[in-house]
Design an enzyme around this catalytic site. Structure first.
Site, PDB file in Angstrom:
ATOM      1  N   HIS A  25      -5.595   3.710  -1.630  1.00  0.00           N
ATOM      2  CA  HIS A  25      -6.923   4.097  -1.134  1.00  0.00           C
ATOM      3  C   HIS A  25      -7.218   5.513  -1.596  1.00  0.00           C
ATOM      4  O   HIS A  25      -6.581   6.469  -1.154  1.00  0.00           O
ATOM      5  CB  HIS A  25      -6.906   4.008   0.401  1.00  0.00           C
ATOM      6  N   HIS A  84       1.659   1.344   5.865  1.00  0.00           N
ATOM      7  CA  HIS A  84       2.231   2.374   6.726  1.00  0.00           C
ATOM      8  C   HIS A  84       3.586   1.964   7.292  1.00  0.00           C
ATOM      9  O   HIS A  84       4.547   2.738   7.259  1.00  0.00           O
ATOM     10  CB  HIS A  84       1.244   2.693   7.856  1.00  0.00           C
ATOM     11  N   ARG A 134      -7.047  12.792   1.016  1.00  0.00           N
ATOM     12  CA  ARG A 134      -5.970  13.253   1.915  1.00  0.00           C
ATOM     13  C   ARG A 134      -4.603  12.711   1.520  1.00  0.00           C
ATOM     14  O   ARG A 134      -3.594  13.274   1.896  1.00  0.00           O
ATOM     15  CB  ARG A 134      -6.288  12.939   3.370  1.00  0.00           C
ATOM     16  N   HIS A 135      -4.559  11.598   0.792  1.00  0.00           N
ATOM     17  CA  HIS A 135      -3.240  11.152   0.301  1.00  0.00           C
ATOM     18  C   HIS A 135      -3.287  10.873  -1.208  1.00  0.00           C
ATOM     19  O   HIS A 135      -2.842  11.704  -1.982  1.00  0.00           O
ATOM     20  CB  HIS A 135      -2.647  10.003   1.136  1.00  0.00           C
ATOM     21  N   THR A 158     -18.427  -1.994  15.405  1.00  0.00           N
ATOM     22  CA  THR A 158     -17.812  -1.363  16.578  1.00  0.00           C
ATOM     23  C   THR A 158     -16.290  -1.444  16.516  1.00  0.00           C
ATOM     24  O   THR A 158     -15.585  -0.556  16.955  1.00  0.00           O
ATOM     25  CB  THR A 158     -18.307  -2.015  17.893  1.00  0.00           C
ATOM     26  N   ARG A 214      -9.356   8.194  -0.990  1.00  0.00           N
ATOM     27  CA  ARG A 214     -10.331   8.601   0.030  1.00  0.00           C
ATOM     28  C   ARG A 214     -11.220   9.711  -0.501  1.00  0.00           C
ATOM     29  O   ARG A 214     -10.810  10.492  -1.364  1.00  0.00           O
ATOM     30  CB  ARG A 214      -9.595   9.089   1.291  1.00  0.00           C
ATOM     31  N   GLU A 267     -11.271  -9.138   3.109  1.00  0.00           N
ATOM     32  CA  GLU A 267      -9.998  -8.777   3.731  1.00  0.00           C
ATOM     33  C   GLU A 267     -10.263  -8.591   5.224  1.00  0.00           C
ATOM     34  O   GLU A 267     -11.092  -7.761   5.619  1.00  0.00           O
ATOM     35  CB  GLU A 267      -9.425  -7.495   3.110  1.00  0.00           C
ATOM     36  N   ASN A 291       0.857  -1.192   0.000  1.00  0.00           N
ATOM     37  CA  ASN A 291       0.000   0.000   0.000  1.00  0.00           C
ATOM     38  C   ASN A 291       0.895   1.245   0.000  1.00  0.00           C
ATOM     39  O   ASN A 291       1.746   1.403   0.878  1.00  0.00           O
ATOM     40  CB  ASN A 291      -0.900  -0.042   1.250  1.00  0.00           C
ATOM     41  N   HIS A 350       0.910   6.255   1.931  1.00  0.00           N
ATOM     42  CA  HIS A 350       1.644   7.222   2.754  1.00  0.00           C
ATOM     43  C   HIS A 350       2.882   7.802   2.068  1.00  0.00           C
ATOM     44  O   HIS A 350       3.485   8.741   2.587  1.00  0.00           O
ATOM     45  CB  HIS A 350       1.912   6.626   4.134  1.00  0.00           C
ATOM     46  N   HIS A 377      -3.879  -4.214   7.799  1.00  0.00           N
ATOM     47  CA  HIS A 377      -3.998  -3.023   8.646  1.00  0.00           C
ATOM     48  C   HIS A 377      -3.087  -3.153   9.855  1.00  0.00           C
ATOM     49  O   HIS A 377      -3.290  -4.002  10.703  1.00  0.00           O
ATOM     50  CB  HIS A 377      -5.426  -2.723   9.110  1.00  0.00           C
ATOM     51  N   GLU A 422      -8.624   0.689  -2.982  1.00  0.00           N
ATOM     52  CA  GLU A 422      -9.463   0.719  -1.780  1.00  0.00           C
ATOM     53  C   GLU A 422     -10.397   1.914  -1.902  1.00  0.00           C
ATOM     54  O   GLU A 422      -9.953   3.026  -2.231  1.00  0.00           O
ATOM     55  CB  GLU A 422      -8.597   0.867  -0.524  1.00  0.00           C
TER      56      GLU A 422
HETATM   57  N1  PXP Z   1      -5.999  -3.047   4.072  1.00  0.00           N
HETATM   58  C1  PXP Z   1      -6.963  -2.104   4.120  1.00  0.00           C
HETATM   59  C2  PXP Z   1      -8.337  -2.457   3.671  1.00  0.00           C
HETATM   60  C3  PXP Z   1      -6.671  -0.802   4.535  1.00  0.00           C
HETATM   61  O1  PXP Z   1      -7.636   0.144   4.561  1.00  0.00           O
HETATM   62  C4  PXP Z   1      -5.346  -0.478   4.894  1.00  0.00           C
HETATM   63  C5  PXP Z   1      -4.995   0.904   5.330  1.00  0.00           C
HETATM   64  O2  PXP Z   1      -5.184   1.774   4.281  1.00  0.00           O
HETATM   65  C6  PXP Z   1      -4.375  -1.490   4.804  1.00  0.00           C
HETATM   66  C7  PXP Z   1      -4.733  -2.769   4.418  1.00  0.00           C
HETATM   67  C8  PXP Z   1      -2.933  -1.233   5.111  1.00  0.00           C
HETATM   68  O3  PXP Z   1      -2.783  -0.838   6.431  1.00  0.00           O
HETATM   69  P1  PXP Z   1      -1.371  -0.279   6.917  1.00  0.00           P
HETATM   70  O4  PXP Z   1      -1.105   0.953   6.120  1.00  0.00           O
HETATM   71  O5  PXP Z   1      -1.609  -0.018   8.368  1.00  0.00           O
HETATM   72  O6  PXP Z   1      -0.360  -1.357   6.648  1.00  0.00           O
END
Ligand code: PXP
Length: 244
Positions: A47, A217, A53-54, A105, A49, A155, A11, A14, A194, A74
């Site tokens: 992603h 990230h 923002r990115h 939640t 958004r 996922e 991903n 960032h 994530h 995403e």
């Molecule tokens: N998978 C999904 C669906 C996400 O939304 C994200 C964050 O954008 C990630 C994976 C990757 O998460 P991270 O950037 O914390 O590795």
């Protein structure tokens, strides 16, 4: 059970976060995508958004046109994002929650509570040849709902697993493993992501029915110290070790 091959989706959101901190073009997420490919990534995830923002619209257009690896977009479940997905037809699209009311939640998409809204959207994307996944908590109810609306992939959200430690982390890992087994039993391909890092990736990579991890990230952060290619190569090596 013979474990299936495990793909790494990198991903690059960032990289765009750092670029956007100053405006301009540097660092370029498309360049990062090329580097990720050279380092052994199996796919690129970005992603788009609603607040941009990115990743920007032009990043998505360039990624769709310029990279060889499969692109995983995403996106929130909105008409605007649906139109963008249908225009670019990425290899895959992962529906993620952006608004509070779309979440469970814990933080995954509430598919069970939004089936009527999501089903037609998933149908249109699947009809366009896009492999659609739902970013959900490791909860059998959400997996069953994803199956019911015709999504071929889920996922699993690893955020809680990564945040917790000790027994709470073990409990969350058990939930993820059980959900991955349930996914296989009902015919869903299973991904996870994530918050994953060098410290947390191996137990998730070791789950035999896991097909793909999406990680961003941590890899971009670690790139500050060791470079992007090296951070990806090390993550890939840890995934492969866990899979042996
Ligand atoms: N998978 C999904 C669906 C996400 O939304 C994200 C964050 O954008 C990630 C994976 C990757 O998460 P991270 O950037 O914390 O590795």
């Amino acid at each position: 059970m013979i474990a299936r091959p495990l793909r790494l989706g990198v991903n690059i959101d960032h990289v765009a976060t750092i670029r956007n901190a100053r405006g301009g073009r540097h660092p370029d997420p498309v360049r990062a995508a090329h580097l990720a490919a050279a380092a052994g990534a199996d796919g690129i995830t970005a992603h788009l958004r609603e607040d941009r923002r990115h990743i920007s619209d032009s990043d998505i257009a360039r990624l769709a046109n310029e990279i060889q690896l499969p692109l995983n977009l995403e996106m929130a479940a909105t008409e605007e994002m649906l139109a963008i997905a249908l225009r670019h037809r990425p290899h895959a699209a992962c529906i993620v929650p952006e608004k509070r009311e779309e979440r469970t939640t814990e933080g995954g998409l509430d598919v069970a509570g939004q089936q009527e809204k999501l089903k037609p959207m998933v149908g249109r994307m699947v009809g366009a040849g896009i492999r659609v996944s739902m970013f959900i908590e490791p909860d059998p109810r959400q997996l069953d709902a994803a199956k019911a609306i015709g999504a071929p992939v889920v996922e699993l959200h690893t955020g809680a697993y990564c945040e917790h430690e000790g027994e709470a982390r073990d409990a969350e890992l058990a939930r993820i493993a059980a959900a991955a087994a349930h996914a296989a039993a009902i015919g869903l391909e299973c991904h996870a992501g994530h918050g994953l890092s060098y410290d947390t990736v191996k137990p998730i990579a070791a789950i035999p029915t896991m097909a793909e991890l999406n990680i961003g990230h941590f890899l971009v952060g670690e790139a500050i110290f060791v470079g992007f290619e090296a951070s990806i190569r090390h993550m890939r090596a840890l995934m492969d070790e866990a899979r042996k």
